[in-house]
Every structure is written in C-alpha cells, then in structure tokens.
Design an enzyme around this catalytic site. Structure first.
Site, PDB file in Angstrom:
ATOM      1  N   ASP A  10       0.801  -1.235   0.000  1.00  0.00           N
ATOM      2  CA  ASP A  10       0.000   0.000   0.000  1.00  0.00           C
ATOM      3  C   ASP A  10       0.836   1.289   0.000  1.00  0.00           C
ATOM      4  O   ASP A  10       0.544   2.222   0.767  1.00  0.00           O
ATOM      5  CB  ASP A  10      -0.973  -0.020   1.196  1.00  0.00           C
ATOM      6  CG  ASP A  10      -1.993  -1.139   1.105  1.00  0.00           C
ATOM      7  OD1 ASP A  10      -1.880  -1.973   0.183  1.00  0.00           O
ATOM      8  OD2 ASP A  10      -2.893  -1.199   1.955  1.00  0.00           O
ATOM      9  N   ASP A  52      -4.631  -0.735  -2.050  1.00  0.00           N
ATOM     10  CA  ASP A  52      -5.939  -0.594  -1.434  1.00  0.00           C
ATOM     11  C   ASP A  52      -6.819   0.088  -2.490  1.00  0.00           C
ATOM     12  O   ASP A  52      -6.419   1.116  -3.064  1.00  0.00           O
ATOM     13  CB  ASP A  52      -5.774   0.296  -0.181  1.00  0.00           C
ATOM     14  CG  ASP A  52      -6.697  -0.078   0.961  1.00  0.00           C
ATOM     15  OD1 ASP A  52      -7.088  -1.256   1.082  1.00  0.00           O
ATOM     16  OD2 ASP A  52      -7.026   0.841   1.757  1.00  0.00           O
ATOM     17  N   HIS A  54     -10.715   0.897  -3.034  1.00  0.00           N
ATOM     18  CA  HIS A  54     -12.093   0.871  -2.528  1.00  0.00           C
ATOM     19  C   HIS A  54     -13.086   1.568  -3.456  1.00  0.00           C
ATOM     20  O   HIS A  54     -12.774   2.631  -4.007  1.00  0.00           O
ATOM     21  CB  HIS A  54     -12.165   1.591  -1.181  1.00  0.00           C
ATOM     22  CG  HIS A  54     -11.329   0.988  -0.094  1.00  0.00           C
ATOM     23  ND1 HIS A  54     -11.371  -0.348   0.244  1.00  0.00           N
ATOM     24  CD2 HIS A  54     -10.421   1.554   0.763  1.00  0.00           C
ATOM     25  CE1 HIS A  54     -10.530  -0.570   1.255  1.00  0.00           C
ATOM     26  NE2 HIS A  54      -9.937   0.551   1.585  1.00  0.00           N
ATOM     27  N   HIS A  87     -10.655   6.855   1.628  1.00  0.00           N
ATOM     28  CA  HIS A  87      -9.266   6.789   1.146  1.00  0.00           C
ATOM     29  C   HIS A  87      -9.158   5.770   0.029  1.00  0.00           C
ATOM     30  O   HIS A  87      -9.977   4.850  -0.060  1.00  0.00           O
ATOM     31  CB  HIS A  87      -8.319   6.401   2.299  1.00  0.00           C
ATOM     32  CG  HIS A  87      -8.588   5.019   2.833  1.00  0.00           C
ATOM     33  ND1 HIS A  87      -9.590   4.744   3.738  1.00  0.00           N
ATOM     34  CD2 HIS A  87      -8.017   3.830   2.539  1.00  0.00           C
ATOM     35  CE1 HIS A  87      -9.609   3.452   3.998  1.00  0.00           C
ATOM     36  NE2 HIS A  87      -8.681   2.861   3.273  1.00  0.00           N
ATOM     37  N   LYS A 112      -7.039  -4.819  -3.488  1.00  0.00           N
ATOM     38  CA  LYS A 112      -7.803  -5.394  -2.378  1.00  0.00           C
ATOM     39  C   LYS A 112      -8.759  -4.350  -1.825  1.00  0.00           C
ATOM     40  O   LYS A 112      -8.581  -3.154  -2.069  1.00  0.00           O
ATOM     41  CB  LYS A 112      -6.838  -5.869  -1.286  1.00  0.00           C
ATOM     42  CG  LYS A 112      -6.034  -4.733  -0.691  1.00  0.00           C
ATOM     43  CD  LYS A 112      -5.005  -5.240   0.289  1.00  0.00           C
ATOM     44  CE  LYS A 112      -4.212  -4.111   0.903  1.00  0.00           C
ATOM     45  NZ  LYS A 112      -5.009  -3.189   1.712  1.00  0.00           N
ATOM     46  N   CYS A 157      -2.299  -3.103   7.332  1.00  0.00           N
ATOM     47  CA  CYS A 157      -2.109  -3.947   6.153  1.00  0.00           C
ATOM     48  C   CYS A 157      -0.791  -4.719   6.161  1.00  0.00           C
ATOM     49  O   CYS A 157      -0.745  -5.854   5.688  1.00  0.00           O
ATOM     50  CB  CYS A 157      -2.288  -3.115   4.894  1.00  0.00           C
ATOM     51  SG  CYS A 157      -4.016  -2.561   4.768  1.00  0.00           S
TER      52      CYS A 157
HETATM   53  C1  VGL Z   1      -4.840   0.457   5.570  1.00  0.00           C
HETATM   54  C2  VGL Z   1      -6.442   1.287   6.967  1.00  0.00           C
HETATM   55  C3  VGL Z   1      -7.387   1.210   5.981  1.00  0.00           C
HETATM   56  C4  VGL Z   1      -3.412   0.051   5.366  1.00  0.00           C
HETATM   57  C5  VGL Z   1      -5.774   0.367   4.556  1.00  0.00           C
HETATM   58  O1  VGL Z   1      -2.935   0.059   4.208  1.00  0.00           O
HETATM   59  O2  VGL Z   1      -2.747  -0.271   6.375  1.00  0.00           O
HETATM   60  N1  VGL Z   1      -5.182   0.899   6.780  1.00  0.00           N
HETATM   61  N2  VGL Z   1      -7.044   0.753   4.779  1.00  0.00           N
HETATM   62 ZN    ZN Z   2      -8.449   0.824   3.173  1.00  0.00          ZN
END
Ligand code: VGL
Ligand code: ZN
Length: 204
Positions: A10, A52, A54, A87, A112, A157
C-alpha cells in the site's frame, strides 16, 4: 537460494503525507522500498505491490455510516471494523502508487478492498477470509518460498499481510525500517511487531 519475492504494501498517495489517511512518517519508507525493489528486480526476483482499492461507498469509510466518526469501531457483518476517512477510492489520485516507485520494477499489482461489504487489510484475503486476492497462487506459481514485506501501515495492512503469509506457510521477512504505522492507540505498531514476531515473522 530459495525463491524470494518482495511485497510493497500500500505505497499509495493517500497513506503518504498530505493524503486522506496519511501515515505519520510514511514518506520515509519510499526510498528504502525503491532500493529493495531494485535489488530484488536485479536478482531476477518477483516484486509485487498491493493497492488498497475501494469503491466510493465502501463500508470502511466513516462517511458511509451516518452518526459515526472516524476512529470508531463498529460491528460489520460480525467483524469489528475501524471506521476510516474515505481513502484509496478506485481511480483517484490518492489510490495511485507513489510516483517515486519506478513502475517497471513492479511485475504485479494486487488490488484489495474492492468489495463494499468487507474490508481487506491483508494482501492475501479479506478480513473475513472469505475471498482470496490471488496473491498466494501467484507466489506459488513462481515457486516463491520466502516473502519479504515492507510498507504501510505496520499495524494494519503490513501486519495482516505478514500474518497471512505465515498462515499460508511462506517464510516471511519484514523490513522494519521501511514500515510505518497509523498508531490510533500509542504503541499499536510495537504490538503489531511483537505479534508478527510471535507468529514466526523474521524482523530485519
Ligand atoms: C490500511 C487502513 C485502511 C493500510 C488500509 O494500508 O494499512 N489501513 N485501509
Ligand atoms: Zn483501506
């Protein structure tokens, strides 16, 4: 030498300073991440990035739960879910991998968190372990036995990806200097490192 792979967790604009879910000091991991990615690529080893990714109506976003605030923990279909600022929305600038990561070094991108009903901290499967992303299969196809990880965030993550890698039987090596945590509670990153260590993750 066992086959190794490097997973960049990420490394996306929204987790960097100025981003929607900025991880404190997150930018400090980019240079060591690029250095390691160059080493792995030069050795002919696999470099993979998780992303990430979404939908705008994702159930991990506080804004999609009227009356609830960022940082609150709710029950979501039986899993506890931290509510985050919106995010890494699909196709947004915030969801893009950091520009400083040379794209030719990254052979595969694993997305993901695409299902609005369930979050996915691990790059291997969602938080309910209902659906796999395909990462385990990809690693096995390439004969990978040892997975190296770094990135954001240590206490979410990175931790869930490292624990899943152990659960799936990979030797797992975490590059601590190239990880930073959210630390919603002080000490979360330290506790995450300890949990990973207990699960057999080598921390270097
Ligand atoms: C993450 C919170 C929400 C991460 C991703 O990459 O650690 N943390 N989504
Ligand atoms: Zn996330």
């Amino acid at each position: 030498m066992p086959r190794r792979a490097l997973l960049l967790v990420d490394l996306q604009n929204d987790f960097l300073p100025g981003g929607a879910l900025a991880v404190p000091g997150g930018d400090a991991v980019v240079a060591p991440a690029v250095e390691l990615a160059r080493q792995f690529a030069a050795a002919g080893e696999l470099v993979i990035a998780s992303q990430d990714w979404h939908p705008p109506d994702h159930s991990s976003f506080a804004v999609n739960h009227p009356g609830h605030k960022v940082g609150e923990v709710i029950d979501l279909h039986g899993n506890s879910q931290v509510l985050w600022p919106a995010h890494c929305v699909q196709n947004s600038f915030g969801a893009q991998l950091a520009a400083a990561i040379p794209r030719q070094l990254v052979q595969h991108v694993i997305q993901k968190g695409t299902d609005r009903e369930i979050d996915s901290y691990s790059a291997f499967f969602d938080n309910g372990q209902l659906r796999a992303t395909g990462l385990a299969g990809l690693l096995r196809e390439h004969g990978v036995e040892e997975l190296h990880l770094l990135g954001l965030a240590t206490d979410y993550c990175v931790k869930f990806s490292a624990l899943a890698a152990r659960q799936l039987g990979f030797r797992t090596v975490l590059h601590q200097q190239a990880c930073r945590g959210v630390n919603l509670q002080p000490g979360d990153s330290e506790r995450a490192l300890e949990e990973m260590r207990q699960a057999g993750v080598a921390i270097v």
